[in-house]
Write an enzyme that holds these catalytic residues in place. Structure first.
Site, PDB file in Angstrom:
ATOM      1  N   PRO A   2       0.801  -1.225   0.000  1.00  0.00           N
ATOM      2  CG  PRO A   2      -0.619  -1.499   1.783  1.00  0.00           C
ATOM      3  CD  PRO A   2       0.672  -1.973   1.233  1.00  0.00           C
ATOM      4  CD  GLU A   3       3.866   2.767  -3.795  1.00  0.00           C
ATOM      5  OE1 GLU A   3       4.017   3.892  -4.276  1.00  0.00           O
ATOM      6  OE2 GLU A   3       4.310   1.738  -4.317  1.00  0.00           O
ATOM      7  CE  LYS A  53       4.585   5.172   1.189  1.00  0.00           C
ATOM      8  NZ  LYS A  53       5.870   4.471   1.095  1.00  0.00           N
TER       9      LYS A  53
END
Length: 261
Positions: A2-3, A53
DNA sequence: TTAATTACCTGAGAGC
DNA sequence: TGCTCTCAGGTAATTA
């Protein structure tokens, strides 16, 4: 992995589903996942935010979640059986629970009384889509930096939210060699880099993020931006040239030596 | 101050 | 079939 766009998708999902829910308990399924006092009365979730993030749940305390590599948040019925990679469970006062599922167990949940107490968030650079990420800011940040531009884009204190996949794509679209020293970039290249960063982020958010191996949003749905990737894990560039793969800062870099100068 | 390296972590896949 | 090795990568800590 996940970015920013993937975390944005998760946060959107949480905003639509958990605001107003009372956290009855938060239990870790293995050591070191939760940092801080999870035994306290966490109360109702008033708001859900994203910074870089990080996912921030505002309740009686501030709950700061980082998904790292393989982390996922899944909102399910209480009766759903948890798979072995569930690392922590938020139990709500209705029939739902929020699972923090993370195969590699890199992710963390930090509980603080105040967001400002959490140093890593204080240090974060600007958000790519906000106005304070602009030419003047970026030019000043890199004027004395001799490290490759790819490493700069990955530096969360310079710019918050980018990871390996999007830095590869942004540099390809901006036609910049990822090995180029940051302070050697020409004015036009810098302008192009900033505009492509914003474009890629906007498109990826609109697509619901990128699913390479295991990213899922809150409901378990994949993202769609992987269909638009042009260099990351690709063999050939659109120009027909073979994509070069090297290691930078311990991570894979993909680029076209013909298009990116 | 800046830059480079390493630890953390586990499943998947390659090679034998 | 089963074992070993390598790879994936975000962040913090350590070292140069």
């Amino acid at each position: 992995m996940p970015e920013l766009p993937e975390v944005e998708a998760v946060v959107n999902g949480l905003q639509n589903t958990v605001i107003g829910k009372k956290i009855v308990s938060l239990k870790a399924k293995r050591p070191k996942i939760i940092v801080g006092d999870a035994e306290q009365d966490l109360g109702k979730i008033r708001n859900v935010l994203r910074r870089g993030k990080y996912i921030i749940l505002e309740a009686n305390a501030i709950i700061i979640i980082h998904l790292r590599m393989t982390g996922k948040l899944l909102l399910v019925d209480r009766k759903v059986k948890e798979r072995k990679y569930v690392r922590a469970v938020f139990l709500f006062d209705d029939d739902k629970k929020l699972l923090f599922d993370d195969v590699r167990a890199f992710g963390t949940i930090v509980i603080k009384q105040d967001q400002q107490e959490y140093f890593p968030i204080q240090k974060l650079g600007p958000e790519p889509l906000l106005k304070n990420f602009n030419f003047d800011y970026f030019a000043k940040k890199i004027e004395n930096r001799k490290v490759p531009i790819k490493n700069i884009l990955l530096d969360q204190t310079v710019l918050a939210g980018l990871g390996n996949i999007y830095t590869n794509e942004i540099l390809h679209r901006a036609q910049i060699d990822p090995r180029k020293s940051a302070n050697k970039l020409k004015k036009k290249q810098l302008q192009k880099l900033i505009s492509e960063t914003k474009n890629v982020m906007k498109e990826a958010i609109a697509a619901g993020g990128t699913t390479i191996s295991d990213f899922r949003d809150l409901s378990g749905k994949s993202g769609n931006f992987q269909k638009k990737l042009e260099v990351y894990q690709k063999k050939y560039c659109r120009c027909g040239n073979k994509i070069t793969r090297i290691k930078q800062a311990g991570r894979s870099t993909f680029f076209c030596a013909k298009c990116q100068k």
